[in-house]
Motif scaffolding. Structure first.
Motif, PDB file in Angstrom:
ATOM      1  N   VAL A  79      66.905  81.671 -62.488  1.00  0.00           N
ATOM      2  CA  VAL A  79      67.166  81.711 -63.862  1.00  0.00           C
ATOM      3  C   VAL A  79      65.801  80.587 -64.411  1.00  0.00           C
ATOM      4  O   VAL A  79      66.490  79.476 -64.275  1.00  0.00           O
ATOM      5  CB  VAL A  79      68.093  81.496 -64.826  1.00  0.00           C
ATOM      6  N   PRO A  80      64.543  81.259 -65.214  1.00  0.00           N
ATOM      7  CA  PRO A  80      63.893  80.198 -65.430  1.00  0.00           C
ATOM      8  C   PRO A  80      63.648  79.541 -66.359  1.00  0.00           C
ATOM      9  O   PRO A  80      64.819  79.942 -67.032  1.00  0.00           O
ATOM     10  CB  PRO A  80      62.249  80.887 -65.299  1.00  0.00           C
ATOM     11  N   GLN A  81      63.920  78.613 -66.658  1.00  0.00           N
ATOM     12  CA  GLN A  81      63.492  77.725 -68.493  1.00  0.00           C
ATOM     13  C   GLN A  81      63.560  78.442 -69.756  1.00  0.00           C
ATOM     14  O   GLN A  81      62.171  79.475 -69.202  1.00  0.00           O
ATOM     15  CB  GLN A  81      63.205  76.595 -68.077  1.00  0.00           C
ATOM     16  N   LEU A 161      69.300  79.776 -58.319  1.00  0.00           N
ATOM     17  CA  LEU A 161      68.192  78.923 -59.029  1.00  0.00           C
ATOM     18  C   LEU A 161      68.141  78.681 -59.872  1.00  0.00           C
ATOM     19  O   LEU A 161      68.203  79.570 -60.888  1.00  0.00           O
ATOM     20  CB  LEU A 161      66.631  78.732 -58.541  1.00  0.00           C
ATOM     21  N   LEU A 162      68.235  77.344 -60.693  1.00  0.00           N
ATOM     22  CA  LEU A 162      68.611  77.186 -61.649  1.00  0.00           C
ATOM     23  C   LEU A 162      67.397  76.432 -63.319  1.00  0.00           C
ATOM     24  O   LEU A 162      68.105  75.029 -61.814  1.00  0.00           O
ATOM     25  CB  LEU A 162      70.019  77.239 -63.548  1.00  0.00           C
ATOM     26  N   ALA A 194      70.057  72.950 -58.846  1.00  0.00           N
ATOM     27  CA  ALA A 194      69.697  73.956 -60.712  1.00  0.00           C
ATOM     28  C   ALA A 194      68.789  71.604 -60.660  1.00  0.00           C
ATOM     29  O   ALA A 194      69.107  70.757 -60.892  1.00  0.00           O
ATOM     30  CB  ALA A 194      71.269  73.530 -61.723  1.00  0.00           C
ATOM     31  N   VAL A 195      67.957  72.385 -61.558  1.00  0.00           N
ATOM     32  CA  VAL A 195      66.764  70.991 -62.551  1.00  0.00           C
ATOM     33  C   VAL A 195      67.721  70.638 -63.851  1.00  0.00           C
ATOM     34  O   VAL A 195      67.819  71.858 -64.674  1.00  0.00           O
ATOM     35  CB  VAL A 195      65.469  71.513 -62.636  1.00  0.00           C
ATOM     36  N   SER A 196      67.476  69.803 -64.004  1.00  0.00           N
ATOM     37  CA  SER A 196      67.743  69.283 -65.090  1.00  0.00           C
ATOM     38  C   SER A 196      67.585  67.796 -65.339  1.00  0.00           C
ATOM     39  O   SER A 196      67.176  66.903 -64.947  1.00  0.00           O
ATOM     40  CB  SER A 196      69.697  69.399 -65.416  1.00  0.00           C
TER      41      SER A 196
END
Length: 241
Positions: A79-81, A161-162, A194-196
């Motif tokens: 799930v891309p930004q 992946l998020l 997850a990138v956050s």
């Protein structure tokens, strides 16, 4: 579930080198939060894992296999930004959006009734039961993000992946979404990365934290990170490990 091994990876966009000799190992079943300043290479790491870009140097492995291109990502939910924002205007129902996950990932053809059952189960899982026939653009930002998570989960991935999944949603909604991801990780055993930028929220539910600043600055338990580093802006320029 999949493990991930990133070995001595470097990557650049033209002359802009965003990752330098990065090594990182994610155990199968972990929920890893990737944090760090803007431009540190966080989103690039997800793209490398998904096979959307290739490293200039080094190797990326998922489930013991070298990631060579996006075709390998048939078992990876990505799930891309801002993905939900870009999809919000589509003249499609929630059910139709989630059902795309059954085909775009390379899954085998699923009969119509089977597909409906899977879609319903995914929507129940993310707390959107009863919204099957609503247009996705009619939903709130948080609900749209949940639709995208359901779409990614529809293919039964071993890895999710998020990229900034709570971007554009309020504090309470963001907390609920990370809580949902924590439940999915615990109950289904899916490896999650997850990138956050929401360090306070994501580290409540992720069991591991990787701090990136063009290389790996910290990697360890989320409790250790929260105790020693969360909220400390001076942490990010620390020497790479």
């Amino acid at each position: 579930m999949f493990d991930i091994a990133i070995k001595n990876v470097s990557f650049a966009y033209g002359d802009n080198k965003v990752l330098s000799d990065l090594s990182l190992t994610v155990a199968a079943g972990d929920f890893v939060a990737i944090v760090g300043p803007n431009g540190a290479g966080k989103s690039t790491i997800l793209k490398l894992i998904a096979g959307l870009v290739r490293p200039a140097d080094g190797v990326v492995q998922v489930g013991g296999k070298v990631v060579r291109d996006a075709c390998y990502s048939c078992e990876i939910g990505y799930v891309p930004q801002h993905y939900a924002n870009n999809t919000a205007g589509f003249p499609a129902t929630v059910e139709e959006i989630v059902a795309l996950g059954l085909t775009s990932s390379g899954s085998k053809r699923v009969k119509r009734e089977g597909a409906r059952h899977i879609v319903k189960h995914m929507l129940d899982l993310v707390g959107l039961e009863g919204l099957n026939h609503r247009l996705v653009g009619e939903l709130s930002g948080g609900q749209q993000q949940r639709v995208m998570v359901a779409r990614a989960l529809a293919a039964n991935p071993g890895l999710l992946l998020l990229d900034e999944p709570t971007s554009g949603v309020d504090y309470e909604t963001g907390t609920k979404l990370y809580g949902l991801l924590g439940e999915i990780n615990r109950n289904l055993g899916i490896t999650i990365v997850a990138v956050s930028h929401d360090i306070d929220k994501v580290t409540r539910f992720a069991n591991k934290v990787a701090c990136i600043n063009n290389g790996l600055c910290f990697y360890g338990d989320s409790t250790e990170f929260r105790h020693n580093h969360a909220g400390a802006p001076h942490f990010f320029p620390y020497q790479k490990v």
